[in-house]
Structures are given as C-alpha cells and as structure tokens.
Design a protein around this motif. Structure first.
Motif, short mmCIF file in Angstrom:
data_model
loop_
_atom_site.label_atom_id
_atom_site.label_comp_id
_atom_site.label_asym_id
_atom_site.label_seq_id
_atom_site.Cartn_x
_atom_site.Cartn_y
_atom_site.Cartn_z
N LEU A 217 -2.13 -1.04 -1.06
CA LEU A 217 -3.08 -1.35 0.00
C LEU A 217 -4.38 -1.94 -0.56
CD1 LEU A 217 -2.59 1.69 2.40
CD2 LEU A 217 -1.79 -0.65 2.70
N HIS A 218 -4.89 -1.36 -1.63
CA HIS A 218 -6.12 -1.89 -2.23
C HIS A 218 -5.90 -3.31 -2.75
CE1 HIS A 218 -8.46 2.13 -2.99
NE2 HIS A 218 -8.23 1.88 -1.72
N ASP A 219 -4.78 -3.55 -3.40
CA ASP A 219 -4.52 -4.88 -3.94
C ASP A 219 -4.32 -5.91 -2.84
OD1 ASP A 219 -4.73 -3.89 -6.46
OD2 ASP A 219 -2.58 -3.84 -6.89
N VAL B 122 -6.08 0.03 9.21
CA VAL B 122 -6.17 -1.42 9.07
C VAL B 122 -6.77 -2.08 10.31
CG1 VAL B 122 -4.83 -3.52 8.74
CG2 VAL B 122 -4.24 -1.46 7.45
N ALA B 123 -6.45 -1.58 11.48
CA ALA B 123 -6.80 -2.26 12.73
C ALA B 123 -8.30 -2.46 12.89
CB ALA B 123 -6.24 -1.48 13.92
N PHE B 124 -9.09 -1.44 12.63
CA PHE B 124 -10.55 -1.53 12.83
C PHE B 124 -11.33 -1.17 11.57
CE2 PHE B 124 -8.96 -0.47 17.14
CZ PHE B 124 -9.48 -1.56 17.84
N GLY B 125 -10.67 -0.84 10.47
CA GLY B 125 -11.38 -0.23 9.36
C GLY B 125 -11.54 -1.06 8.11
N ILE B 126 -11.00 -2.27 8.04
CA ILE B 126 -11.10 -3.03 6.79
C ILE B 126 -11.92 -4.31 6.96
CG2 ILE B 126 -8.91 -2.11 5.96
CD1 ILE B 126 -7.64 -4.82 6.56
N PHE C 128 0.59 -5.33 5.14
CA PHE C 128 0.19 -3.95 4.88
C PHE C 128 1.34 -2.95 5.05
CE2 PHE C 128 -3.74 -6.16 6.09
CZ PHE C 128 -4.50 -5.89 4.95
N LEU C 129 2.56 -3.42 4.95
CA LEU C 129 3.70 -2.51 4.89
C LEU C 129 3.95 -2.15 3.43
CD1 LEU C 129 6.25 -3.94 7.48
CD2 LEU C 129 4.77 -1.97 7.71
N VAL C 130 3.66 -0.91 3.06
CA VAL C 130 3.67 -0.55 1.65
C VAL C 130 5.07 -0.49 1.08
CG1 VAL C 130 1.52 0.73 1.86
CG2 VAL C 130 3.68 1.93 2.18
#
Length: 564
Positions: free
Chosen positions: A217-219, A283-287, A408-410
């Motif tokens: 996710l970070h990458d 992901v939706a509102f936080g990045i 963003f699907l890990v």
C-alpha cells in the motif's frame, strides 16, 4: 493455498467501500465531453452519469459538495449495483448526509458516517441511529408517495417489485427485525474470514499486515496509512476509533450479506461477512486532500494519518452538503456566484439518484431513455466484466468513461496489476472508447472517451485476446472451503416470504473475468456445476438469483461477445 501475495480472497466477494479516492464526476465529464443537455422546462443543463459498482456513494457526495465551483446543473445519477445491500447502504448514507443540521450536528454526522461506513463494530448510539433510520426506510420503500415526499432525491422506479421487497427486508434486518441470541456475530465472522485468508500465517498476522502495508500500500501511493490503524483494522474490523476502544461492541449489520451456499450437498441460506479484509476503507477519503498541509511530511514520515485525513475530508464534505442551496462564491473568482436556488424558491431538486435493477447492464441499450443518454460512465474494478459494446451504446458521442483500476488490491502483484490495466483497455476499445491521453497519468483510474464517429465493434476482437488468469484469483471464496458455523449464520427456516433475502453476486469476480476468458472445458464445467432450481429447498425459493446474479458455488462465466 496461500502465497506470498495472499490467498487471493482478501478483497472478498462483496464490496462495501471503494478502492479509489473520491472524484468529482463533473470535473471528469468536462472535456472532451458532449455539450450539456438542456432541461427545456427549467432551462437548466443536465448531467447524466451512469455508475456501476460505486458502492459507497463517495463520488456522488464529492460531486455534490464541489458543485458550487461549476455552473449550475441538474444531476441525474444512475446507480447499478450487484447486490441490494449495497443499494440499502447508498440510501442510508445519503439520508445521513442530508440529515437536517438542527437534528444532527456536523461532527456527529461525520462520526456516524465513518463508523457506519467503515467499522465492523459500532458504538451503541450509532447502532441506535442505524436501527431508527432503517425502520423509517423500511416503511417508506413500499409506499412510493411517502417516499417521494420525504426523500425527493431518491428514485426506486427502475427496481423490480421483488427487488423492492428484498430491499425492504434488508432494512428490516438492520432495524433488528430478526431476533435471536446473536443474529450477526461480527467479531467471530471477521476472525473466521481472517483465519481462512491467512491460513498458516494467522499467528504471524501482525507481520503480514505490516508487510502488506509497507511493501504494497505504501509503495502504491497510500503512505499516510499508519501501521497502528491498519493493524487495528486487520485485527478487529474497526478502522476509525473515534472513542475509547471499549465503546465499539455492537455489530454493524449494514455489512451483512446473504447468499445460498452448498453445505454437505444441500443448499443453505446463510448470512455472513464476505467483504474486504485486506485493504480497508482508508483509500476512499484518506490518502488525498484538497488541503495540502494534511499531506506534508516530517523527517520522511506523514504528519497526519489516513484516519485523521478521512475525518477532515468527510467533515468538509458534509459541511458543503449542509450548505447545499445557499449562494456562495467560487474559489479563485469572487465574481462567480453559485446560482443554486434558495430552499424557499420553487425549483426542482438539484439532483436525483436513480437505482437500476440488478443485472440490467446488458439490457439498458434496449430502452430509448438510456441509449446515448449518459455523458459519463463510471465502472468500478469489481464490475469491469460488464463493460461491453451494449453498455457503450448508452454513452453519448464524446462522453467519458472512467474505470477504477486494482491499484490498491494487496493480493495482486505488479504484473497482475499491469495485466488488469491492459485488459481494461481492451474491453474499453471493444465497447467503442478510445484512451484519453490528456491530463496526468494515473495508476488508480483509466480514462477514455467515446469518439462521435466511432461505432462499437460487435466482433469484439480485443475481448478474445485475454491475458492468462492469475492463479491468485483462480477461485471464489466459497469454492475453496465449505461454509462453517463460524463464517456463516444460517437463516431461520421460518423467515416469512415478505422479507426475502437477496443473493449477492460475486462483485470482485470481475477481476478474474477481466483477466482471461474461460476455455471451452471450463465453461462446460461451470454449466455442469449449476444447481437446477428443483434441487433447491422449497423454503429458499425466494433466494433464487435474479438476472445477472450468480450462485456463489459457481465461478461466473465470462459474458459472451454479441454478434450483429
């Protein structure tokens, strides 16, 4: 089988939150989209948007919140989901966003939204709010006149009668209509999903979550997600802890979905949690944020966490929604004034959300009211398999297509993400769209436009040249492990017919369908595995899947290309 990338089941088969940041749909449709359609009666341009699998309404909310920055338009959002629980969540979320500010303050509304939307467990006051709203909506759904009077922005006219009955049943379950010792044991269901997903890695789940966060996710652009909040969500399902952790103990029934499962040769109606346990609702509102100071770093580390950014963004979103209908100045040009009418002025509702019938994606073009009607088509990554020439015929010449990618699907490796993106391009081209080369390249969305002189090719040559299937996506959740008492809650056999439980389809299964077509032997095998209607228990007749819905024990077949 578990792999270094996971078992492939972390995204689940039902989507409850988006896997991409919220976007302003009006900005997406501006260029090189078609000229807006004028409403002759009110002389107001219209924007018609078709959304497949938008799930949580985040794009609609952001579009409405940012509407003051654009010339006045009348919005028509046409939403198509693959399960009625998602439709019910849409209605609940919009009811909360449009709640009277005098009844519920901004902070209370924001916190209630975050918990209902992204937490597996709720605080008792929030659970009481959900029960009250669900009870109200359950009484409104079967009464169209009262529904139009109290919720004028909502249109359920396109749903079939049995779908409205099932929607009412969902609201009644949320309202506590089914009593029992533990109708929906969310904590146990979450842990069972986690155990099956991790397998032998369960005892090392903290290390696994840290690896998924930092190395994936970070990458991929979500560096603001903090280890502590991600680890807490992976363990308990609580993403936003706004109070003491002991306050969260009431199961969030809005995350429940029902389906028919094969168990010891019988078809069993069960209710459980089959949503995401790998990525989370961050992901939706936080990045991303309009306020760049929220994304600044100190010594290479983000100052704010994804939870804090989400709280800020949602509060700003609801503040804009509360100001809906008030004149305001556009940013950057003090002379441009928002022209929405005041609440007292006799004007039409500024937007309408139309919910379409499940499985209607391939039949919309048969109706003249939909053919060539939409200036923008949005397709989530879990609905990519529905992108077809028939669906493309519903988009006006020059209209835009935006497709959510699987960034963003890990569970997906980099080569699988690239293969998925290539597959999206092939499907879009077959549907009559061309890549939109302008703007900044994005790993989260693929953007296309429909040329005015292009006709969708019914030969669908691009569809036939699929990418080989990633092994990590080879089977759905239910095909690998029979249901256990820990993962599913059987429904009571005496459930009245007036409260049917709709079967949810495999939303994320389109990642498979968008990767490779089945071979002839695989297609034949799927057909042979289909359970005939006469083998189903009599009391489960109302659970038969509707058009476009699939039984969970059969991997969904690839849609066939149409031939003229």
């Amino acid at each position: 089988m578990t792999t270094p990338a996971g078992s492939g089941m972390g995204f689940g088969s039902v989507s409850w939150w988006g896997l991409s940041p919220a976007v302003d749909l009006q900005a997406e449709s501006e260029s090189p989209g078609p000229p807006p359609q004028a409403d002759t009666e009110h002389e107001t341009p219209e924007l018609n948007v078709l959304l497949l699998g938008s799930v949580d309404g985040r794009h609609l909310l952001r579009t409405l919140a940012r509407a003051a920055l654009w010339p006045r338009r009348r919005f028509h959002f046409y939403v198509l989901e693959n399960n009625l629980e998602a439709v019910a969540r849409h209605v609940l979320i919009f009811s909360l966003a449009l709640e009277d500010p005098e009844k519920m303050g901004l902070q209370e509304r924001s916190e209630t939204f975050l918990e209902v939307w992204g937490n597996a467990l709720l605080r008792p006051p929030v659970a009481a709010f959900v029960r009250a709203q669900a009870s109200r909506l359950a009484h409104l759904v079967p009464e169209p006149d009262r529904l139009a009077e109290q919720l004028p922005w909502l249109s359920l006219g396109a749903l079939k009668f049995r779908e409205r009955d099932a929607l009412e049943a969902v609201f009644r379950f949320w309202a506590g209509g089914e009593q029992g010792p533990e109708p929906f044991p969310m904590s146990r269901l979450w842990d069972s999903r986690l155990r099956q997903y991790l397998g032998s890695r369960y005892d090392a789940r903290r290390g696994v979550s840290d690896w998924d966060l930092h190395m994936k996710l970070h990458d991929r652009g979500a560096r603001v997600i903090h280890t502590r909040e991600f680890r807490r969500w992976r363990d308990t399902g609580v993403a936003f802890e706004l109070r003491d952790s002991s306050a969260y103990h009431v199961p969030n029934r809005t995350l429940a979905s029902g389906r028919l499962l094969s168990h010891r040769g019988d078809r069993v109606a069960a209710r459980g949690y089959w949503g995401d346990i790998a990525t989370g609702p961050f992901v939706a509102f936080g990045i991303e944020a309009d306020d760049e100071t929220l994304l600044r770093t100190s010594n290479g580390q983000p100052v704010k966490t994804a939870g804090e950014i989400t709280e800020h963004n949602v509060a700003e979103l609801f503040r804009e929604m509360a100001a809906w209908g008030r004149p305001r100045t556009s940013q950057g040009d003090p002379e441009q004034v928002q022209v929405f009418p005041s609440p007292a002025a006799p004007a039409p509702e500024p937007f309408t959300v139309h919910f379409l019938s499940l499985g209607s994606a391939h039949t919309l073009h048969h109706k003249s009211c939909y053919k060539g009607q939409f200036q923008l088509l949005y397709v989530a990554c879990g609905m990519v398999h529905l992108l077809s020439p028939e669906l493309g015929a519903c988009v006006a010449p020059g209209g835009r297509l935006i497709v959510e990618l699987a960034q963003f699907l890990v569970d997906l490796r980099q080569e699988q993400l690239q293969a998925f993106s290539s597959r999206v391009g092939e499907l879009a081209q077959a549907a009559g769209f061309a890549p939109h080369l302008g703007g900044k390249p994005s790993d989260t969305f693929a953007r296309f436009y429909k040329a005015g002189d292009s006709a969708p090719s019914h030969e669908d040559q691009a569809v036939e040249s699929g990418t080989p299937l990633p092994e990590v996506l080879a089977q759905p959740l239910e095909a690998t492990d029979p249901p256990s008492e820990d993962r599913t809650q059987p429904l009571e056999p005496g459930t009245p017919p007036s409260e049917p439980l709709k079967l949810t389809s495999e939303s994320q299964a389109s990642l498979l369908e968008a990767s490779a077509p089945p071979t002839g032997s695989q297609a034949a095998k799927s057909e042979n595995q289909t359970v005939p209607p006469e083998t189903k228990s009599p009391h489960l007749g109302h659970l038969n899947p509707g058009p476009g819905m699939r039984t969970p024990s059969v991997w969904p077949p690839r849609p066939q290309a149409s031939h003229s």
